[in-house]
Design a protein around this motif. Structure first.
Motif, PDB file in Angstrom:
ATOM      1  N   THR A  20      -9.907  -5.721  -0.649  1.00  0.00           N
ATOM      2  CA  THR A  20      -8.375  -6.014  -1.044  1.00  0.00           C
ATOM      3  C   THR A  20      -7.586  -6.933  -0.306  1.00  0.00           C
ATOM      4  OG1 THR A  20      -7.416  -4.071   0.210  1.00  0.00           O
ATOM      5  CG2 THR A  20      -8.064  -3.412  -1.752  1.00  0.00           C
ATOM      6  N   THR A  21      -6.386  -7.465  -0.836  1.00  0.00           N
ATOM      7  CA  THR A  21      -5.541  -7.836  -0.082  1.00  0.00           C
ATOM      8  C   THR A  21      -4.663  -7.323   0.675  1.00  0.00           C
ATOM      9  OG1 THR A  21      -5.846 -10.649  -1.826  1.00  0.00           O
ATOM     10  CG2 THR A  21      -4.740 -10.032  -0.062  1.00  0.00           C
ATOM     11  N   LEU A  22      -4.584  -7.713   1.891  1.00  0.00           N
ATOM     12  CA  LEU A  22      -3.413  -7.082   3.309  1.00  0.00           C
ATOM     13  C   LEU A  22      -2.406  -7.776   2.683  1.00  0.00           C
ATOM     14  CD1 LEU A  22      -2.837  -5.144   5.228  1.00  0.00           C
ATOM     15  CD2 LEU A  22      -3.588  -7.026   6.950  1.00  0.00           C
ATOM     16  N   GLY A  23      -1.493  -6.776   2.318  1.00  0.00           N
ATOM     17  CA  GLY A  23      -0.153  -6.907   2.125  1.00  0.00           C
ATOM     18  C   GLY A  23       1.249  -6.786   3.299  1.00  0.00           C
ATOM     19  N   VAL A 117       7.759   9.897  11.509  1.00  0.00           N
ATOM     20  CA  VAL A 117       7.677   8.725  12.530  1.00  0.00           C
ATOM     21  C   VAL A 117       6.135   8.460  12.193  1.00  0.00           C
ATOM     22  CG1 VAL A 117       6.746   8.348  15.067  1.00  0.00           C
ATOM     23  CG2 VAL A 117       8.662   9.679  14.128  1.00  0.00           C
ATOM     24  N   SER A 118       6.222   6.709  11.319  1.00  0.00           N
ATOM     25  CA  SER A 118       4.986   6.306  10.855  1.00  0.00           C
ATOM     26  C   SER A 118       4.182   5.660  12.547  1.00  0.00           C
ATOM     27  CB  SER A 118       4.895   4.985   9.395  1.00  0.00           C
ATOM     28  OG  SER A 118       4.108   4.928   9.626  1.00  0.00           O
ATOM     29  N   ASN A 119       3.210   5.878  12.661  1.00  0.00           N
ATOM     30  CA  ASN A 119       2.330   4.688  13.667  1.00  0.00           C
ATOM     31  C   ASN A 119       1.640   3.751  13.544  1.00  0.00           C
ATOM     32  OD1 ASN A 119       2.628   6.918  15.858  1.00  0.00           O
ATOM     33  ND2 ASN A 119       1.293   7.644  15.020  1.00  0.00           N
ATOM     34  N   GLY A 120       1.808   3.397  11.764  1.00  0.00           N
ATOM     35  CA  GLY A 120       2.065   2.260  10.994  1.00  0.00           C
ATOM     36  C   GLY A 120       1.974   1.937   9.445  1.00  0.00           C
ATOM     37  N   ASP A 121       1.887   1.788   8.758  1.00  0.00           N
ATOM     38  CA  ASP A 121       1.588   1.651   7.350  1.00  0.00           C
ATOM     39  C   ASP A 121       1.229  -0.242   6.717  1.00  0.00           C
ATOM     40  OD1 ASP A 121       3.908  -0.295   6.202  1.00  0.00           O
ATOM     41  OD2 ASP A 121       5.297   1.375   7.512  1.00  0.00           O
ATOM     42  N   ALA A 122       0.587   0.313   6.176  1.00  0.00           N
ATOM     43  CA  ALA A 122       0.365  -1.107   5.066  1.00  0.00           C
ATOM     44  C   ALA A 122      -0.788  -0.871   3.877  1.00  0.00           C
ATOM     45  CB  ALA A 122      -1.374  -1.327   5.234  1.00  0.00           C
ATOM     46  N   PHE A 123      -0.227  -2.380   3.265  1.00  0.00           N
ATOM     47  CA  PHE A 123       0.074  -2.638   1.415  1.00  0.00           C
ATOM     48  C   PHE A 123      -1.128  -3.695   1.176  1.00  0.00           C
ATOM     49  CE2 PHE A 123       3.760  -0.099   2.417  1.00  0.00           C
ATOM     50  CZ  PHE A 123       4.722   0.276   1.142  1.00  0.00           C
ATOM     51  N   TYR A 124      -2.182  -2.948   0.974  1.00  0.00           N
ATOM     52  CA  TYR A 124      -3.236  -3.439   0.360  1.00  0.00           C
ATOM     53  C   TYR A 124      -3.206  -3.810  -1.202  1.00  0.00           C
ATOM     54  CZ  TYR A 124      -4.721  -1.516   4.168  1.00  0.00           C
ATOM     55  OH  TYR A 124      -5.388  -1.110   5.927  1.00  0.00           O
ATOM     56  N   ALA A 125      -3.783  -4.785  -1.470  1.00  0.00           N
ATOM     57  CA  ALA A 125      -3.729  -5.348  -3.260  1.00  0.00           C
ATOM     58  C   ALA A 125      -4.692  -5.479  -4.021  1.00  0.00           C
ATOM     59  CB  ALA A 125      -2.318  -6.367  -2.996  1.00  0.00           C
ATOM     60  N   PHE A 126      -5.520  -5.002  -5.209  1.00  0.00           N
ATOM     61  CA  PHE A 126      -5.765  -5.885  -5.636  1.00  0.00           C
ATOM     62  C   PHE A 126      -5.414  -5.631  -7.572  1.00  0.00           C
ATOM     63  CE2 PHE A 126      -6.365  -1.278  -5.453  1.00  0.00           C
ATOM     64  CZ  PHE A 126      -6.348  -0.832  -6.312  1.00  0.00           C
ATOM     65  N   VAL A 127      -6.385  -6.927  -8.222  1.00  0.00           N
ATOM     66  CA  VAL A 127      -6.574  -6.704  -9.718  1.00  0.00           C
ATOM     67  C   VAL A 127      -7.684  -5.876 -10.370  1.00  0.00           C
ATOM     68  CG1 VAL A 127      -6.400  -9.352  -9.412  1.00  0.00           C
ATOM     69  CG2 VAL A 127      -5.347  -7.992 -10.937  1.00  0.00           C
TER      70      VAL A 127
END
Length: 131
Positions: A20-23, A117-127
């Motif tokens: 996936t691609t890290l956004g 409280v978030s210690n981290g978050d990430a959005f991954y993209a794919f098609v």
């Protein structure tokens, strides 16, 4: 949290694995936090070839990282329509209708002791392309 940015995430379809691609993400490491803002999935993946899938095929998220994120949201974008997709046991099913679908796989590492409280978050993209 280890590493200076979120871990890699892949999708598994059949017996094949795809990157996936890290956004956009916010990551906390060694007492420091960093937030990176990127364009949405459609713009981020405009030059990427879609993964071909069969209608209704199972798609599973994989992440070789501990601790696992404890909150997950998946958004499906098709022809400017966006809907949230239910995820069960890190999996969901491809649409039955043919077409190209973009996905945003959002994950959060919420603090176990402090509410909201978030210690981290990430959005991954794919098609994907349903054939």
């Amino acid at each position: 949290m280890s590493g200076n940015k979120p871990p890699k995430a892949t999708i598994e379809i059949g017996n094949k694995s795809y990157e996936t691609t890290l956004g956009t993400y916010c990551w906390h490491h060694n007492g420091k936090g960093e937030c990176v803002d990127k364009v949405g999935p459609v713009e981020l993946l405009k030059d990427q070839k879609p993964v071909n899938v069969h209608p209704g095929e199972k798609i599973t998220f994989k992440m070789d990282y501990e601790p696992k994120p404890n909150e997950i949201h998946v958004e499906q974008i098709n022809k400017n329509n966006s809907i949230e997709i239910p995820v069960k046991v890190n999996s969901f099913f491809a649409p039955n209708e043919k077409g190209i679908y973009y996905y945003s796989y959002g994950v959060w590492w919420m603090d176990e002791k402090e509410e909201n409280v978030s210690n981290g978050d990430a959005f991954y993209a794919f098609v994907i392309k349903v054939e």
